[in-house]
Write a protein that holds these residues in place. Sequence first.
Motif, short mmCIF file in Angstrom:
data_model
loop_
_atom_site.label_atom_id
_atom_site.label_comp_id
_atom_site.label_asym_id
_atom_site.label_seq_id
_atom_site.Cartn_x
_atom_site.Cartn_y
_atom_site.Cartn_z
N GLY A 149 0.81 -1.22 0.00
CA GLY A 149 0.00 0.00 0.00
C GLY A 149 0.84 1.27 0.00
O GLY A 149 0.60 2.18 -0.80
N VAL A 150 1.83 1.33 0.87
CA VAL A 150 2.61 2.58 1.02
C VAL A 150 3.53 2.81 -0.18
O VAL A 150 4.05 3.92 -0.35
N THR A 151 3.75 1.79 -1.00
CA THR A 151 4.59 1.97 -2.19
C THR A 151 3.77 2.40 -3.41
O THR A 151 4.34 2.63 -4.48
N LEU A 152 2.46 2.51 -3.26
CA LEU A 152 1.60 2.92 -4.37
C LEU A 152 1.60 4.44 -4.52
O LEU A 152 1.73 5.18 -3.54
N GLU A 153 1.41 4.88 -5.74
CA GLU A 153 1.35 6.32 -6.00
C GLU A 153 0.07 6.89 -5.38
O GLU A 153 -1.02 6.35 -5.57
N GLY A 154 0.21 7.95 -4.63
CA GLY A 154 -0.95 8.58 -3.98
C GLY A 154 -1.25 8.00 -2.62
O GLY A 154 -2.22 8.42 -1.96
N ALA A 155 -0.45 7.02 -2.15
CA ALA A 155 -0.73 6.38 -0.86
C ALA A 155 -0.69 7.38 0.29
O ALA A 155 -1.54 7.33 1.20
N TRP A 156 0.29 8.30 0.25
CA TRP A 156 0.42 9.25 1.37
C TRP A 156 -0.75 10.22 1.43
O TRP A 156 -1.02 10.79 2.48
N LYS A 157 -1.43 10.38 0.31
CA LYS A 157 -2.64 11.20 0.30
C LYS A 157 -3.70 10.59 1.22
O LYS A 157 -4.36 11.29 2.00
N GLY A 158 -3.84 9.26 1.13
CA GLY A 158 -4.79 8.57 1.99
C GLY A 158 -4.36 8.54 3.43
O GLY A 158 -5.17 8.73 4.34
N ILE A 159 -3.05 8.29 3.67
CA ILE A 159 -2.54 8.23 5.05
C ILE A 159 -2.65 9.59 5.72
O ILE A 159 -2.99 9.69 6.91
N ARG A 160 -2.38 10.64 4.96
CA ARG A 160 -2.50 11.99 5.51
C ARG A 160 -3.96 12.27 5.89
O ARG A 160 -4.26 12.87 6.91
N PHE A 161 -4.86 11.80 5.05
CA PHE A 161 -6.29 11.96 5.32
C PHE A 161 -6.70 11.20 6.58
O PHE A 161 -7.54 11.65 7.35
N TYR A 162 -6.08 10.05 6.78
CA TYR A 162 -6.38 9.16 7.92
C TYR A 162 -5.86 9.73 9.24
O TYR A 162 -6.55 9.68 10.26
N LEU A 163 -4.66 10.31 9.22
CA LEU A 163 -3.99 10.66 10.47
C LEU A 163 -3.90 12.15 10.79
O LEU A 163 -3.51 12.50 11.90
N THR A 164 -4.21 13.04 9.85
CA THR A 164 -4.10 14.47 10.13
C THR A 164 -4.95 14.82 11.35
O THR A 164 -6.18 14.64 11.33
N PRO A 165 -4.32 15.30 12.44
CA PRO A 165 -5.10 15.56 13.67
C PRO A 165 -5.97 16.80 13.55
O PRO A 165 -5.52 17.84 13.05
N GLN A 166 -7.20 16.65 13.98
CA GLN A 166 -8.14 17.79 14.05
C GLN A 166 -8.58 17.90 15.51
O GLN A 166 -9.58 17.31 15.92
N PHE A 167 -7.79 18.65 16.27
CA PHE A 167 -7.98 18.65 17.73
C PHE A 167 -9.27 19.32 18.17
O PHE A 167 -9.71 19.12 19.31
N ASP A 168 -9.89 20.10 17.30
CA ASP A 168 -11.18 20.71 17.67
C ASP A 168 -12.25 19.65 17.89
O ASP A 168 -13.22 19.88 18.60
N HIS A 169 -12.06 18.46 17.27
CA HIS A 169 -13.03 17.37 17.47
C HIS A 169 -13.06 16.89 18.92
O HIS A 169 -14.06 16.31 19.35
N LEU A 170 -11.97 17.08 19.67
CA LEU A 170 -11.90 16.57 21.04
C LEU A 170 -12.89 17.27 21.97
O LEU A 170 -13.16 16.79 23.06
N LEU A 171 -13.40 18.42 21.54
CA LEU A 171 -14.38 19.15 22.35
C LEU A 171 -15.79 18.56 22.18
O LEU A 171 -16.70 18.93 22.92
N SER A 172 -15.92 17.65 21.23
CA SER A 172 -17.23 17.03 20.99
C SER A 172 -17.38 15.75 21.82
O SER A 172 -16.50 14.89 21.81
N SER A 173 -18.51 15.62 22.51
CA SER A 173 -18.76 14.41 23.31
C SER A 173 -18.90 13.18 22.42
O SER A 173 -18.57 12.07 22.82
N LYS A 174 -19.35 13.39 21.18
CA LYS A 174 -19.54 12.28 20.24
C LYS A 174 -18.23 11.53 20.01
O LYS A 174 -18.21 10.29 19.93
#
Length: 636
Positions: free
Chosen positions: A260-285
């Motif tokens: 997977g990580v050797t495929l072209e565009g793989a880091w696009k998906g990994i970045r989408f998966y792991l980019t932290p959005q800390f504002d979400h932590l304020l949500s009880s959900k």
Amino acid sequence: LPSPIPCSLTQPVTPELLVSPSSQDGDLGSECPEDRGNWTGRLDFLLSCIGYCVGLGNVWRFPYRAYTNGGGAFLVPYFIMLAICGIPIFFMELSLGQFSSLGPLAVWKISPLFKGVGMGTILIVSLVAIYYNMIIAYVLFYLFASLTSDLPWQHCGNWWNTDLCLDHRVIKAGNTTFPVNITNTVSPSEEYWSRYVLHIQGSSGIGDPGRIRWNLCLCLLLSWTIVYLCILKGVKSSGKVVYFTATFPYLILVMLLIRGVTLEGAWKGIRFYLTPQFDHLLSSKVWIEAALQIFYSLGVGFGGLLTFASYNTFHQNIYRDTFIVTLGNAITSILAGFAIFSVLGYMSQELGVPVNQVAKAGPGLAFVVYPQAMTMLPLSPFWSFLFFFMLLTLGLDSQFAFMETIVTAVTDEFPYYLRPKKASFSAVICIALFLMGLILTTEGGMYWLVLLDDYSAGFGLMVVVITTCLVVTRVYGMKRFCQDVHMMLGFKPGPYFRSCWMVLSPATMMALLIYNIIKYQPSEYGSYRFPAWAEVLGILMGVLSCLMIPVGMVMAVLREEGTLWERVQQASRPAMDWGPSLEENRTGMYVTSLAGSQSPKPLMVHMRKYGGITSYENTAIEVDREMEEEEDESMM
């Protein structure tokens, strides 16, 4: 024919006079029950727990949950919830099973009043086992379909395809030659899943199941046959199978990750998966989602952990095993996210669409999106076969645990009759669950599977876990439970475990339960909304497991004698034979209190402390004083 040798010739039997009403089962004078057995290898238990916990949810639920709830920031509430309600409840279940060497029903000798909790557990596990094996049947179907040079879901133009079908290669060509509107189109893999595998167009809804799909029916029969052959000899056979089914998925996962990580565009998906959005932590959900992921991925409350631990030796280090399994499960989920999203990133680049348009959870990921991604790779049948073989091994050892839980629970209740016939009894259970699962192989079977998935292990399972936690800490007593753990492991649980068991874990579970009730949403599959009668049926599935608790209470109270309050008190106290199963492990207050023991001392203590025959009053008082002095000395 000569009569069987009675137990009295091999071990003395407790006089009938000294047996309280709650512990009479009429079998004390009959032939000895067959030995339960134990794990035969050092790693059997650990690998079985890992295989049980690391299942399909790690691959198709965790990655999607992570990216929709803050990406990398989701790991913060995830590990906090693992510490608050994952690890403590996991350790409690293992401790109960190992200490008593009993299954999910018989373990309620700890407090017979709450035996209904065990009955509720078995009902939940049975419902889950029915549909979980259907998912394994789907995996087998795709596994066999991958044994070809050209994957059947790779192109349009098959008899099951419609005019809406659009091949991704046409989309790619359209980016350079002519504009293609892909908003109202369907991928070949999606039509293969819905129109060929499920043939869902033959059903108008859950009330119209249509005809049985015989290819799915044969796959379901095969999956039940595999499960039966692996649990044929109980933990002696399944304990050996997990050496393969619990370890091989990791090898495949690493292969898929590297590819997977050797495929072209793989880091696009990994970045989408792991980019932290800390504002979400304020949500009880987000916090609720993290707790739900922990709750279901570790498999607490299903009885599997308790069952596996009951086959341990008395001094097995389950404290160490708890941390190995729970942390290993979390790390596996994170790794699976990399393997999945690296391929989704490549797929989004190939299709020229954002990652969030190709990312799905559950069966949609396993049977539509990932198979479509496989068609874009060189040697696509090979990678497809590997992926579905990984899903097969992930699913099988979880199913082993469900079946072992059901079989162990019932055989522990009737050891004299069922243990010698355990293989035959396992076959009866497998056949019964297979027949009940036949409706899932129909054209409308997916609707029934969604209903079972949504309701069978919902709020009913949470009620079971909350009740278990409260009974062990409040009714049985935290002090006594910690002494039991000390007897097994040589040390008492620290403040972290005690505070979680007493307050944090049940409070978190209660918050989950309330949240699920408040945020209740009717079931749906795609655009199909379930009718009201189906929703009522689903809710009844959840409520029925909860109703087992009051039913069990009524049965326990009716077995006792005296006024209503006296009956409740007697039924809530541990049964006379509660404790370690082997006499050499029964120390302190459990010394020689097994049925058939030579010494009447513990029986006197039981009668004095918990009620019953009082003709030995003076002896009981003296023994009580001795016991109190021994406890004071041990505390000092």
